[in-house]
Write a protein that holds these residues in place. Structure first.
Motif, mmCIF file in Angstrom:
data_model
loop_
_atom_site.group_PDB
_atom_site.id
_atom_site.type_symbol
_atom_site.label_atom_id
_atom_site.label_comp_id
_atom_site.label_asym_id
_atom_site.label_seq_id
_atom_site.Cartn_x
_atom_site.Cartn_y
_atom_site.Cartn_z
ATOM 1 N N PHE A 1 18.433 24.678 44.093
ATOM 2 C CA PHE A 1 17.390 24.162 44.966
ATOM 3 C C PHE A 1 17.038 25.224 46.010
ATOM 4 N N ALA A 2 15.742 25.387 46.287
ATOM 5 C CA ALA A 2 15.293 26.314 47.329
ATOM 6 C C ALA A 2 14.773 25.531 48.524
ATOM 7 N N MET A 3 15.040 26.049 49.727
ATOM 8 C CA MET A 3 14.388 25.530 50.928
ATOM 9 C C MET A 3 13.890 26.724 51.722
ATOM 10 N N VAL A 4 12.579 26.774 51.965
ATOM 11 C CA VAL A 4 11.953 27.921 52.620
ATOM 12 C C VAL A 4 11.252 27.453 53.884
ATOM 13 N N GLY A 5 11.574 28.076 55.026
ATOM 14 C CA GLY A 5 10.878 27.728 56.262
ATOM 15 C C GLY A 5 11.744 27.980 57.481
ATOM 16 N N ARG A 6 11.157 27.792 58.640
ATOM 17 C CA ARG A 6 11.877 27.959 59.891
ATOM 18 C C ARG A 6 13.117 27.053 59.929
ATOM 19 N N VAL A 7 14.227 27.580 60.406
ATOM 20 C CA VAL A 7 15.453 26.785 60.533
ATOM 21 C C VAL A 7 15.421 26.060 61.872
ATOM 22 N N MET A 8 15.124 24.761 61.804
ATOM 23 C CA MET A 8 15.107 23.921 62.999
ATOM 24 C C MET A 8 15.136 22.468 62.541
ATOM 25 N N PRO A 9 15.672 21.583 63.361
ATOM 26 C CA PRO A 9 15.824 20.188 62.939
ATOM 27 C C PRO A 9 14.540 19.553 62.428
ATOM 28 N N GLU A 10 13.418 19.902 63.052
ATOM 29 C CA GLU A 10 12.142 19.305 62.653
ATOM 30 C C GLU A 10 11.785 19.608 61.198
ATOM 31 N N LYS A 11 12.257 20.732 60.686
ATOM 32 C CA LYS A 11 11.947 21.125 59.313
ATOM 33 C C LYS A 11 12.894 20.479 58.300
ATOM 34 N N GLY A 12 13.965 19.841 58.762
ATOM 35 C CA GLY A 12 14.775 19.022 57.877
ATOM 36 C C GLY A 12 16.053 19.631 57.347
ATOM 37 N N GLN A 13 16.470 20.792 57.862
ATOM 38 C CA GLN A 13 17.719 21.375 57.352
ATOM 39 C C GLN A 13 18.925 20.482 57.618
ATOM 40 N N TRP A 14 18.982 19.864 58.798
ATOM 41 C CA TRP A 14 20.117 18.995 59.118
ATOM 42 C C TRP A 14 20.017 17.667 58.357
ATOM 43 N N LEU B 1 14.471 29.556 40.677
ATOM 44 C CA LEU B 1 15.249 28.350 40.930
ATOM 45 C C LEU B 1 14.623 27.135 40.247
ATOM 46 N N ASP B 2 15.268 25.988 40.374
ATOM 47 C CA ASP B 2 14.846 24.805 39.627
ATOM 48 C C ASP B 2 13.984 23.843 40.432
ATOM 49 N N CYS B 3 14.184 23.815 41.730
ATOM 50 C CA CYS B 3 13.561 22.768 42.541
ATOM 51 C C CYS B 3 13.351 23.289 43.956
ATOM 52 N N CYS B 4 12.292 22.820 44.607
ATOM 53 C CA CYS B 4 11.978 23.243 45.976
ATOM 54 C C CYS B 4 12.064 22.040 46.913
ATOM 55 N N LEU B 5 12.767 22.201 48.016
ATOM 56 C CA LEU B 5 12.967 21.142 48.999
ATOM 57 C C LEU B 5 12.072 21.352 50.216
ATOM 58 N N VAL B 6 11.321 20.312 50.586
ATOM 59 C CA VAL B 6 10.504 20.345 51.807
ATOM 60 C C VAL B 6 10.754 19.034 52.555
ATOM 61 N N PRO B 7 11.985 18.864 53.092
ATOM 62 C CA PRO B 7 12.372 17.575 53.706
ATOM 63 C C PRO B 7 12.020 17.496 55.188
ATOM 64 N N SER B 8 10.818 17.876 55.526
ATOM 65 C CA SER B 8 10.430 18.012 56.925
ATOM 66 C C SER B 8 10.396 16.667 57.646
ATOM 67 N N LEU B 9 10.940 16.650 58.866
ATOM 68 C CA LEU B 9 10.888 15.455 59.695
ATOM 69 C C LEU B 9 9.617 15.426 60.530
#
Length: 372
Positions: A191-204, A269-277
């Motif tokens: 799984f890939a996650m691309v973007g700014r590392v911050m809670p709003e973007k959903g890493q946590w 990769l197989d899948c892209c994650l965009v779990p933004s809050l």
């Protein structure tokens, strides 16, 4: 040739800057483009395929709004920058047929354009509903802009109220080269996650979902995180890595930091994650993943819901729906290769039918032609 003054707050390779590079490329076929940015890092310039009719100018005093300016000193400095820019544009106004403002961080320039009687286009990439400054920006843009372009219906519902001078133009991106990229064959579902590392973007949020994932499914997953923390919140990167270790997920989550080739690495990769809050206006990462025939898992409260047909070309989840995200992660991890490839094929068809840069160019130039 007609001439356009283009204002953008930062020279980086994140979503709004990438889209601007594509816009400059096709605008410069018909217009002379003068790009004003606070500091020219050569990033946007390096993304351009065409170098003719394009000029870059550093303007450190651009009136950019940001978190750190909300105090008396910051506001006075911002007002001074606007006055300074007004007199500069007053001197240059005979040169320009249009002022193009990319992102609402420079919203005040529409006031300058209106005072100087220069047509203005505001390209809105943000959703700022619910805040005082969001309401102020909305009223200012609606009153002063000649034309408002929103990147999604979600954004338009905030900034323009779908008035007669407003248009929704979904972004488009160039296709991949014909050269095939070999998949990462490491025995995991990647799984890939691309973007700014911050809670709003959903890493946590993602970490919580991984902690809730059954061990037998978690053992099949590898998550590759690309991106750095915002410049004003650099401590978030070390905090994220610390929390990965505390959760016992250091074997599952790999953090690479900023990588200029992150969007290309999605191909492996197989899948892209965009779990933004936060309510992402229209994530470029979603289009990049679909272009590469990858499954996308994204939250359903922003522009991504205008692209994803859940279960067909990707998966939509509720923001902060930890159990739901965990369930989808398990589902994808347990799919056969053929099942994942079918969803990826549907994602690719969505991109090809609606979100190529050629389609974006046609939509954008048709709209611009109504005003220039």
């Amino acid at each position: 040739m007609k001439r356009i003054a283009i204002f953008h707050p930062v020279d980086d390779s994140y979503g709004a800057s990438k889209i601007l590079a594509y816009v400059i490329d096709f605008l410069s076929e018909q217009y002379i483009c003068d790009v004003y940015i606070p500091k020219n890092n050569k990033v946007i310039e390096g993304m351009l395929t065409n170098q003719k009719n394009i000029n870059f100018y550093e303007l450190p005093s651009l009136p950019v709004i940001h978190r750190g300016m909300y105090n008396i000193k910051g506001v006075f400095k911002w007002v001074f920058m606007n006055i300074k820019l007004y007199f500069l544009m007053k001197k240059l106004r005979g040169n320009y047929d249009l002022i193009y403002i990319n992102t609402l961080a420079l919203f005040s320039i529409v006031v300058i354009a209106k005072l100087l009687n220069i047509k203005s286009l505001v390209h809105c990439h943000e959703y700022l509903n619910g805040s005082f400054y969001g309401r102020l920006i909305k009223k200012t843009v609606q009153h002063c802009a000649t034309v408002i372009v929103s990147v999604s219906n979600h954004v338009a519902s905030y900034i323009s109220d779908f008035k007669s001078n407003s248009y929704v133009i979904h972004n488009g991106i160039p296709d991949l080269s014909l050269k095939k990229t070999a998949p990462l064959n490491n025995g995991f579902v990647n799984f890939a996650m691309v973007g700014r590392v911050m809670p709003e973007k959903g890493q946590w949020f993602l970490l919580d979902a991984l902690k809730a994932t059954p061990k037998e499914n978690l053992a099949k997953i590898k998550v590759h995180v690309y991106g750095d923390a915002p410049p004003t919140r650099k401590e978030l990167m070390s905090k994220f890595i610390e929390d990965i270790n505390l959760a016992g997920l250091s074997d599952t989550v790999i953090v690479y930091g900023f990588d200029p080739e992150a969007s290309e690495k999605i191909q492996q990769l197989d899948c892209c994650l965009v779990p933004s809050l936060m309510q992402d206006p229209f994530p470029t990462t979603v289009l990049e993943a679909m272009r590469a025939s990858k499954i996308v898992i994204a939250t359903n409260h922003g522009g991504a819901k205008e692209v994803i047909n859940s279960g067909v070309n990707g998966f939509s989840i509720n923001p902060n729906g930890v159990e739901q995200l965990s369930s989808v992660l398990s589902k994808v991890a347990c799919m056969s290769v053929d099942e994942r490839e079918l969803i990826g094929k549907n994602a690719r068809e969505t991109y090809s039918n609606e979100f190529t840069v050629e389609q974006f160019k046609k939509r954008f130039l048709t709209t611009l032609g109504l005003y220039l």
